[in-house]
Design a protein around this motif. Structure first.
Motif, PDB file in Angstrom:
ATOM      1  N   LEU A  37       2.710   1.617  -3.432  1.00  0.00           N
ATOM      2  CA  LEU A  37       1.859   2.065  -4.530  1.00  0.00           C
ATOM      3  C   LEU A  37       1.368   3.494  -4.319  1.00  0.00           C
ATOM      4  CD1 LEU A  37      -0.025  -1.277  -5.100  1.00  0.00           C
ATOM      5  CD2 LEU A  37       1.828  -0.305  -6.472  1.00  0.00           C
ATOM      6  N   LYS A  38       1.139   3.873  -3.069  1.00  0.00           N
ATOM      7  CA  LYS A  38       0.754   5.262  -2.776  1.00  0.00           C
ATOM      8  C   LYS A  38       1.889   6.205  -3.157  1.00  0.00           C
ATOM      9  CE  LYS A  38      -0.856   8.307   0.873  1.00  0.00           C
ATOM     10  NZ  LYS A  38      -1.148   8.476   2.282  1.00  0.00           N
ATOM     11  N   LYS A  95      -3.824   0.447  -6.299  1.00  0.00           N
ATOM     12  CA  LYS A  95      -3.449  -0.810  -5.663  1.00  0.00           C
ATOM     13  C   LYS A  95      -3.786  -2.022  -6.531  1.00  0.00           C
ATOM     14  CE  LYS A  95      -3.596  -3.281  -1.316  1.00  0.00           C
ATOM     15  NZ  LYS A  95      -4.045  -3.307   0.058  1.00  0.00           N
ATOM     16  N   SER A 117       0.834  -1.209   0.000  1.00  0.00           N
ATOM     17  CA  SER A 117       0.000   0.000   0.000  1.00  0.00           C
ATOM     18  C   SER A 117       0.864   1.253   0.000  1.00  0.00           C
ATOM     19  CB  SER A 117      -0.932   0.009   1.209  1.00  0.00           C
ATOM     20  OG  SER A 117      -1.841  -1.053   1.129  1.00  0.00           O
ATOM     21  N   PHE A 170      -1.187  -3.291  -9.280  1.00  0.00           N
ATOM     22  CA  PHE A 170       0.114  -3.879  -8.948  1.00  0.00           C
ATOM     23  C   PHE A 170       0.240  -5.268  -9.568  1.00  0.00           C
ATOM     24  CE2 PHE A 170       2.681  -6.680  -6.282  1.00  0.00           C
ATOM     25  CZ  PHE A 170       3.879  -5.994  -6.223  1.00  0.00           C
TER      26      PHE A 170
END
Length: 195
Positions: A33-34, A40, A30, A43
């Motif tokens: 990816l943030k 999310k 998380s 991915f």
């Protein structure tokens, strides 16, 4: 297709930076990816699992490191002994850098991923074997060109020196001191004397 490669590269580049600071297990998907600005759910479009992502991260690092290794240990303007010590001076400088991204991921992750992932561990082991092979070749070239005193077994000597530097790097990270790396350089100079 180019956008897909750009996004995958962005995830790996960001992951390299975060992993250098927090380790592999310290980087959650998380947060990664943030930081990348990637949704999310996407991915898994680029990587089958976090382990597959870890393997891709290590493969990218190992490829980049191999290019730098080849450039330093095969530098055409330096004799073999000078190339060897230039490589280790670069190692010392990078491991002491205040920027975690400058430091070697092989050093950073070896102990962490050894029990987590057989595939990641295999990538790291192959990288170590390749580094030792380069060092052994350079040591042999130095003995052949007369810049290093003769010795019996270049591979055994390369392994011993590499293992010493790996240990010194771990101690330097723990102690936040250059003493272990300086000792490794002194010991390398003693083990690899000029004739």
């Amino acid at each position: 297709m180019e956008q897909q490669n750009d996004t995958r590269s962005q995830i790996l580049t960001t992951g390299r930076r975060l992993t250098a600071r927090q380790g592999y297990t310290g980087v959650g998907l998380s947060a990664l990816l943030k930081e990348c600005g990637v949704p999310k759910g996407s991915f898994y479009h680029y990587f089958a699992s976090k382990e597959a992502y870890g393997c891709a991260l290590l493969n990218a690092f190992v490829t980049e490191y191999g290019i730098r290794l080849q450039a330093s240990l095969a530098h055409p303007e330096l004799d073999a002994r000078s190339r060897l010590f230039t490589y280790f001076e670069g190692w010392r400088t990078k491991q002491l850098s205040p920027n975690p991204e400058d430091r070697c991921l092989v050093v950073k992750l070896s102990a962490e991923v050894a029990d987590l992932s057989e595939d990641m561990s295999s990538i790291l082991q192959k990288a170590v074997s390749d580094i030792i092979a380069h060092l052994a070749r350079t040591l042999k070239e130095g003995a052949d060109d007369g810049t290093i005193a003769p010795f019996d077994d270049p591979k055994a000597l390369a392994e011993m020196i590499y293992h010493m530097w790996l240990g010194a790097s771990l101690i330097a990270s723990l102690s936040h001191s250059d003493a272990a790396l300086n000792s490794a350089m002194d010991a390398t100079e003693a083990l690899v004397p000029a004739p």
